[in-house]
Scaffold this active site. Sequence first.
Site, short mmCIF file in Angstrom:
data_model
loop_
_atom_site.label_atom_id
_atom_site.label_comp_id
_atom_site.label_asym_id
_atom_site.label_seq_id
_atom_site.Cartn_x
_atom_site.Cartn_y
_atom_site.Cartn_z
N GLU A 27 -6.91 5.15 7.48
CA GLU A 27 -6.71 6.55 7.10
C GLU A 27 -7.93 7.10 6.37
OE1 GLU A 27 -2.90 5.90 5.21
OE2 GLU A 27 -2.08 5.38 7.18
N SER A 55 3.33 -1.78 10.50
CA SER A 55 4.78 -1.85 10.78
C SER A 55 5.40 -3.20 10.44
CB SER A 55 5.06 -1.45 12.23
OG SER A 55 4.66 -0.10 12.46
N HIS A 110 -9.51 1.46 4.72
CA HIS A 110 -8.25 1.66 5.43
C HIS A 110 -8.48 2.67 6.56
CE1 HIS A 110 -4.17 2.93 6.29
NE2 HIS A 110 -3.78 1.80 5.75
N GLY A 126 2.83 -0.85 4.32
CA GLY A 126 2.87 0.56 3.93
C GLY A 126 4.29 1.01 3.66
N GLY A 127 4.90 1.61 4.67
CA GLY A 127 6.26 2.16 4.53
C GLY A 127 7.25 1.18 3.93
N GLU A 135 -5.52 -4.59 10.62
CA GLU A 135 -4.52 -3.55 10.81
C GLU A 135 -4.84 -2.77 12.09
OE1 GLU A 135 -2.36 -2.46 6.98
OE2 GLU A 135 -4.16 -1.23 7.05
N ASN A 141 0.86 -1.19 0.00
CA ASN A 141 0.00 0.00 0.00
C ASN A 141 0.90 1.23 0.00
OD1 ASN A 141 -1.81 2.05 0.52
ND2 ASN A 141 -2.22 1.43 2.64
N TRP A 142 1.03 1.84 -1.16
CA TRP A 142 1.96 2.98 -1.29
C TRP A 142 1.41 4.26 -0.66
CZ3 TRP A 142 3.80 2.69 -7.12
CH2 TRP A 142 4.45 1.47 -7.32
N LYS A 143 0.12 4.28 -0.38
CA LYS A 143 -0.53 5.50 0.13
C LYS A 143 -0.27 6.65 -0.86
CE LYS A 143 -0.18 3.50 4.66
NZ LYS A 143 -0.10 3.65 6.11
N GLY A 171 2.36 2.58 10.78
CA GLY A 171 3.33 3.66 10.67
C GLY A 171 4.02 4.01 11.98
P1 PGA Z 1 2.82 0.60 7.66
O1 PGA Z 1 1.34 0.80 7.03
O2 PGA Z 1 3.36 -0.69 7.07
O3 PGA Z 1 3.58 1.80 7.18
O4 PGA Z 1 2.67 0.53 9.13
C1 PGA Z 1 0.47 -0.29 6.87
C2 PGA Z 1 -0.82 0.20 6.28
O5 PGA Z 1 -1.30 1.29 6.61
O6 PGA Z 1 -1.43 -0.50 5.41
#
Ligand code: PGA
Length: 262
Positions: free
Chosen positions: A106, A220, A104, A241-242, A174, A12-14, A180
């Site tokens: 967010e 994470s 998600h 994500g990251g 999640e 997930n590149w956001k 994050g």
């Molecule tokens: P993260 O994000 O790996 O940066 O913690 C995961 C996500 O939001 O899907």
Amino acid sequence: MGMTRTPLIAGNWKMNLDHLQAVALVQKLHWSLKDAAHEFDSVDVTVFPPFTDLRSVQTLIDADKIPFGLGAQDLSVHDSGAYTGEISGEFLAKLSVGSVIIGHSERREYHAEDDAVVAAKTQAALKHGLVPVICVGETSEDLEKFGASAVPVGQLETALENVPDGAEIVVAYEPVWAIGSGQAATPEQAQDVCQKLREVIRAKLGDDAAASTRVLYGGSVKSGNIASFMREPDIDGALVGGGSLKVDEFSAIVRYGKHVGV
Ligand code: PGA
């Protein structure tokens, strides 16, 4: 048990990487995995770039026959019409997008998406032949008040209302506090919730769906902890994500089976 669920590592590149950076990353990731003699059939890899990158990534994947899935990060509940700024699932399907992240945290937090919206988006995805990657998870306040599983279980129950038997879905657990933050859940805690989510799938969609649906952990995930999650029986992959934005790190996460120890 004894089912065969192909693990899924989802990136997930956001809101990161423009279309030129997206093409470079996908190309490098493919080379990295080929160089490492990765068996592409053993782990599904899907990338979820921003909307503006999708056409470029689709063209690259097609031209170079790159065995990655292409996903989108959101979709509209509507098919078309006067909805400025929204993206229809129909348009995504035309771009060979195969799956879409829904709910998600967010989106839930910054765009006020509640469980009803998540359920409507799940229906919209299925209508257009997209696999919904339904995200659920508790905040740290929820964790304190209700424990880890009550909130994600309730979120999934609502999302799965009116999902027909036989529909392909993916579920991502999640915990919001783990996203994050560098502070992943423990594999035991993630397993416990993922197992309960699988029971929700069983209750709503039946035994076959419970056996075949991939339940991912997200929050994470790194090359250093992925193997410990993948050892758990009800965790079938990760939403990253990251860690999906750096070629070497994401390549190492995809190759978790090669890691010795944790
Ligand atoms: P993260 O994000 O790996 O940066 O913690 C995961 C996500 O939001 O899907």
